[in-house]
Design a protein around this motif. Structure first.
Motif, PDB file in Angstrom:
ATOM      1  N   ALA A  58     -10.754  11.070  53.132  1.00 39.36           N
ATOM      2  CA  ALA A  58     -11.762  10.459  52.271  1.00 39.36           C
ATOM      3  C   ALA A  58     -11.636   8.946  52.171  1.00 39.36           C
ATOM      4  O   ALA A  58     -12.645   8.247  52.006  1.00 39.36           O
ATOM      5  CB  ALA A  58     -11.670  11.064  50.862  1.00 39.36           C
ATOM      6  N   VAL A  59     -10.411   8.423  52.255  1.00 39.69           N
ATOM      7  CA  VAL A  59     -10.160   6.998  52.060  1.00 39.69           C
ATOM      8  C   VAL A  59      -9.088   6.518  53.033  1.00 39.69           C
ATOM      9  O   VAL A  59      -8.407   7.315  53.662  1.00 39.69           O
ATOM     10  CB  VAL A  59      -9.686   6.700  50.612  1.00 39.69           C
ATOM     11  N   ASP A  60      -8.962   5.197  53.136  1.00 42.37           N
ATOM     12  CA  ASP A  60      -7.825   4.613  53.834  1.00 42.37           C
ATOM     13  C   ASP A  60      -6.686   4.442  52.835  1.00 42.37           C
ATOM     14  O   ASP A  60      -6.920   4.230  51.640  1.00 42.37           O
ATOM     15  CB  ASP A  60      -8.184   3.256  54.435  1.00 42.37           C
ATOM     16  N   MET A  61      -5.438   4.521  53.320  1.00 41.36           N
ATOM     17  CA  MET A  61      -4.279   4.354  52.460  1.00 41.36           C
ATOM     18  C   MET A  61      -3.253   3.465  53.159  1.00 41.36           C
ATOM     19  O   MET A  61      -2.974   3.645  54.354  1.00 41.36           O
ATOM     20  CB  MET A  61      -3.648   5.708  52.103  1.00 41.36           C
ATOM     21  N   VAL A  62      -2.720   2.511  52.412  1.00 36.99           N
ATOM     22  CA  VAL A  62      -1.717   1.584  52.932  1.00 36.99           C
ATOM     23  C   VAL A  62      -0.372   1.962  52.329  1.00 36.99           C
ATOM     24  O   VAL A  62      -0.189   1.894  51.112  1.00 36.99           O
ATOM     25  CB  VAL A  62      -2.055   0.119  52.579  1.00 36.99           C
ATOM     26  N   SER A  63       0.577   2.373  53.155  1.00 33.72           N
ATOM     27  CA  SER A  63       1.875   2.819  52.645  1.00 33.72           C
ATOM     28  C   SER A  63       2.696   1.634  52.140  1.00 33.72           C
ATOM     29  O   SER A  63       2.659   0.541  52.711  1.00 33.72           O
ATOM     30  CB  SER A  63       2.642   3.568  53.728  1.00 33.72           C
ATOM     31  N   TYR A  64       3.462   1.868  51.074  1.00 36.58           N
ATOM     32  CA  TYR A  64       4.282   0.799  50.493  1.00 36.58           C
ATOM     33  C   TYR A  64       5.558   1.312  49.832  1.00 36.58           C
ATOM     34  O   TYR A  64       6.430   0.516  49.448  1.00 36.58           O
ATOM     35  CB  TYR A  64       3.474   0.008  49.460  1.00 36.58           C
ATOM     36  N   PHE A  65       5.731   2.629  49.687  1.00 40.42           N
ATOM     37  CA  PHE A  65       6.824   3.185  48.894  1.00 40.42           C
ATOM     38  C   PHE A  65       7.009   4.637  49.310  1.00 40.42           C
ATOM     39  O   PHE A  65       6.100   5.248  49.880  1.00 40.42           O
ATOM     40  CB  PHE A  65       6.442   3.095  47.401  1.00 40.42           C
ATOM     41  N   GLY A  96     -14.078   1.312  45.993  1.00 39.72           N
ATOM     42  CA  GLY A  96     -15.174   0.810  46.815  1.00 39.72           C
ATOM     43  C   GLY A  96     -16.398   0.491  46.001  1.00 39.72           C
ATOM     44  O   GLY A  96     -17.321  -0.168  46.496  1.00 39.72           O
ATOM     45  N   SER A  97     -16.422   0.953  44.745  1.00 38.17           N
ATOM     46  CA  SER A  97     -17.535   0.638  43.856  1.00 38.17           C
ATOM     47  C   SER A  97     -16.994   0.024  42.558  1.00 38.17           C
ATOM     48  O   SER A  97     -17.044  -1.193  42.366  1.00 38.17           O
ATOM     49  CB  SER A  97     -18.363   1.890  43.552  1.00 38.17           C
ATOM     50  N   THR A  98     -16.399   0.841  41.706  1.00 38.58           N
ATOM     51  CA  THR A  98     -15.818   0.324  40.463  1.00 38.58           C
ATOM     52  C   THR A  98     -14.552  -0.479  40.729  1.00 38.58           C
ATOM     53  O   THR A  98     -14.315  -1.509  40.096  1.00 38.58           O
ATOM     54  CB  THR A  98     -15.492   1.481  39.503  1.00 38.58           C
ATOM     55  N   TYR A  99     -13.727  -0.010  41.657  1.00 39.60           N
ATOM     56  CA  TYR A  99     -12.448  -0.652  41.959  1.00 39.60           C
ATOM     57  C   TYR A  99     -12.398  -1.060  43.424  1.00 39.60           C
ATOM     58  O   TYR A  99     -12.969  -0.393  44.289  1.00 39.60           O
ATOM     59  CB  TYR A  99     -11.276   0.295  41.670  1.00 39.60           C
ATOM     60  N   ASP A 100     -11.679  -2.156  43.687  1.00 40.41           N
ATOM     61  CA  ASP A 100     -11.418  -2.539  45.077  1.00 40.41           C
ATOM     62  C   ASP A 100     -10.346  -1.641  45.678  1.00 40.41           C
ATOM     63  O   ASP A 100     -10.417  -1.286  46.869  1.00 40.41           O
ATOM     64  CB  ASP A 100     -10.946  -3.997  45.149  1.00 40.41           C
ATOM     65  N   ALA A 125      -5.721  -6.466  55.355  1.00 44.56           N
ATOM     66  CA  ALA A 125      -5.188  -7.599  54.601  1.00 44.56           C
ATOM     67  C   ALA A 125      -4.079  -7.145  53.660  1.00 44.56           C
ATOM     68  O   ALA A 125      -3.030  -7.801  53.540  1.00 44.56           O
ATOM     69  CB  ALA A 125      -6.311  -8.285  53.813  1.00 44.56           C
ATOM     70  N   ILE A 126      -4.286  -6.019  53.005  1.00 45.69           N
ATOM     71  CA  ILE A 126      -3.276  -5.490  52.084  1.00 45.69           C
ATOM     72  C   ILE A 126      -2.038  -5.054  52.864  1.00 45.69           C
ATOM     73  O   ILE A 126      -0.902  -5.302  52.430  1.00 45.69           O
ATOM     74  CB  ILE A 126      -3.862  -4.341  51.257  1.00 45.69           C
ATOM     75  N   ARG A 127      -2.233  -4.413  54.011  1.00 47.54           N
ATOM     76  CA  ARG A 127      -1.082  -3.998  54.821  1.00 47.54           C
ATOM     77  C   ARG A 127      -0.218  -5.188  55.196  1.00 47.54           C
ATOM     78  O   ARG A 127       1.017  -5.153  55.051  1.00 47.54           O
ATOM     79  CB  ARG A 127      -1.539  -3.287  56.090  1.00 47.54           C
ATOM     80  N   VAL A 128      -0.854  -6.251  55.673  1.00 42.59           N
ATOM     81  CA  VAL A 128      -0.101  -7.436  56.095  1.00 42.59           C
ATOM     82  C   VAL A 128       0.592  -8.077  54.891  1.00 42.59           C
ATOM     83  O   VAL A 128       1.735  -8.551  54.985  1.00 42.59           O
ATOM     84  CB  VAL A 128      -1.018  -8.440  56.816  1.00 42.59           C
ATOM     85  N   ALA A 129      -0.081  -8.075  53.741  1.00 48.40           N
ATOM     86  CA  ALA A 129       0.520  -8.641  52.530  1.00 48.40           C
ATOM     87  C   ALA A 129       1.729  -7.824  52.090  1.00 48.40           C
ATOM     88  O   ALA A 129       2.762  -8.381  51.698  1.00 48.40           O
ATOM     89  CB  ALA A 129      -0.513  -8.713  51.410  1.00 48.40           C
ATOM     90  N   VAL A 130       1.610  -6.503  52.134  1.00 54.23           N
ATOM     91  CA  VAL A 130       2.743  -5.646  51.777  1.00 54.23           C
ATOM     92  C   VAL A 130       3.903  -5.886  52.733  1.00 54.23           C
ATOM     93  O   VAL A 130       5.063  -5.999  52.311  1.00 54.23           O
ATOM     94  CB  VAL A 130       2.331  -4.153  51.785  1.00 54.23           C
ATOM     95  N   GLN A 131       3.613  -5.980  54.021  1.00 59.12           N
ATOM     96  CA  GLN A 131       4.683  -6.218  55.000  1.00 59.12           C
ATOM     97  C   GLN A 131       5.368  -7.552  54.731  1.00 59.12           C
ATOM     98  O   GLN A 131       6.590  -7.678  54.888  1.00 59.12           O
ATOM     99  CB  GLN A 131       4.121  -6.173  56.418  1.00 59.12           C
ATOM    100  N   GLN A 159     -14.063  -0.551  53.927  1.00 58.11           N
ATOM    101  CA  GLN A 159     -13.421  -1.863  53.829  1.00 58.11           C
ATOM    102  C   GLN A 159     -12.164  -1.924  54.701  1.00 58.11           C
ATOM    103  O   GLN A 159     -11.063  -2.173  54.198  1.00 58.11           O
ATOM    104  CB  GLN A 159     -13.029  -2.143  52.359  1.00 58.11           C
ATOM    105  N   PRO A 160     -12.292  -1.701  56.005  1.00 52.07           N
ATOM    106  CA  PRO A 160     -11.096  -1.749  56.870  1.00 52.07           C
ATOM    107  C   PRO A 160     -10.423  -3.117  56.882  1.00 52.07           C
ATOM    108  O   PRO A 160      -9.205  -3.213  57.038  1.00 52.07           O
ATOM    109  CB  PRO A 160     -11.634  -1.373  58.253  1.00 52.07           C
TER     110      PRO A 160
END
Length: 310
Positions: free
Chosen positions: A146-153, A127-131, A273-279, A267-268
């Motif tokens: 603390a953060v949002d997490m998008v599952s992928y594996f 959110g600061s140094t890294y997206d 966007a990442i969730r949809v891209a992973v799907q 950054q919800p």
């Protein structure tokens, strides 16, 4: 022997993993030719062709305006965890996480860049140094607070033995057996506890063979010095895939848990966007192709979620 502790997977990363960086060196001169073949094959790092992954306008439109204007998604990762993320011979970040990230970037119309970071310092800097933080993070309640997490594996603990299982090893009965693992990992911690359980029952404890890297542990199991390799499932799968038939998996994956891409709670839109891209990568077969190249298609999940239940 099954542990009664809560299910979780490796948390400790005390030593770099050298499984695919050319550092898979036998510990003893007496290792067999089988282990030497494992050394040689582990130098082969797959090159995954991502050119067929294209931007999907309706998905890229979900990217927050400031990141879309910048044109780049910046990732923080601890580059010491082959085959997920590590440093290749060129000095660049490689691994299945890096390839998946590049695929996500392609779908979103973004370039991607991974910066090396200390594992414990990644989440505070998202959110600061890294997206994003994509570094084999296990989804758990503490992180989700603390953060949002998008599952992928999905990953856990798994085992491998010398091909043919000549010592008739069973993962649920390792009392008195030679268990090869990496020092400083959760597997070492768990083995110490399970070994004590064996002794408490009047059986022999584990004969633990703790090495500086999982690569050394894999090499010595292939060569017959160790009875069984105990490691994170991605590491075990990669070792088996690169062993040219000198290792084989055995038993079920234990303490299986989702891995997630870390995104700031501020950054919800990016998380979605990442969730949809992973799907999209899952549905179009790109995810399976990437993971299969790294010997880890068993970690495929059918559905990507934002903040899944741990």
């Amino acid at each position: 022997m099954t542990s009664l502790r809560p299910r979780r997977r490796t948390l400790l990363r005390a030593a770099p993993l050298a499984l695919a960086t050319g550092a898979l060196t036998p510990v003893l001169a007496s290792c067999t030719r089988a282990s030497e073949r494992l050394d040689a094959e582990s130098n082969a790092v797959p090159e995954v062709d991502l050119s067929g992954i294209e931007e999907v306008p309706e998905i890229s439109a979900l990217v927050p305006a400031d990141i879309r204007a910048r044109g780049e998604l910046v990732n923080g990762a601890a580059l010491n965890y082959a085959p997920g993320e590590f440093v290749g011979s060129s000095g660049r970040a490689i691994g299945y996480d890096i390839d998946i990230l590049a695929g996500i970037g392609a779908v979103l119309g973004l370039a991607t860049r991974t910066e090396a970071a200390v594992f414990a310092q990644i989440i505070p800097a998202v959110g600061s140094t890294y997206d994003v933080g994509m570094s084999s993070f296990t989804v758990n309640e503490e992180r989700l607070a603390a953060v949002d997490m998008v599952s992928y594996f999905q990953a856990g603990i798994s085992y491998a033995v010398k091909a043919g299982n000549p010592y008739d090893i069973h993962p649920d009965d390792l009392c008195g057996k030679r268990v090869a693992l990496q020092v400083g990992t959760y597997q070492e911690e768990l083995s110490i506890e399970r070994s004590q359980e064996c002794r408490d029952q009047g059986l022999g404890g584990y004969d633990m063979l703790a090495y500086a890297s999982n690569s050394d542990a894999a090499t010595n199991v292939a060569g017959g010095k160790g009875d069984i390799l105990m490691a994170d499932s991605p590491v075990t799968a990669y070792a088996v895939a690169r062993s040219r038939g000198t290792l084989e998996p055995i038993g079920e994956i234990e303490e299986s848990a989702l891995n997630g891409i870390v995104v700031s709670k501020d950054q919800p839109e990016l998380a979605e966007a990442i969730r949809v891209a992973v799907q999209h990568l899952i549905d179009d077969g790109h995810m399976e192709r990437i993971l299969a190249a790294w010997g880890n298609e068993a970690g495929m999940i059918p559905t990507a979620e934002v903040n899944p239940q741990p």
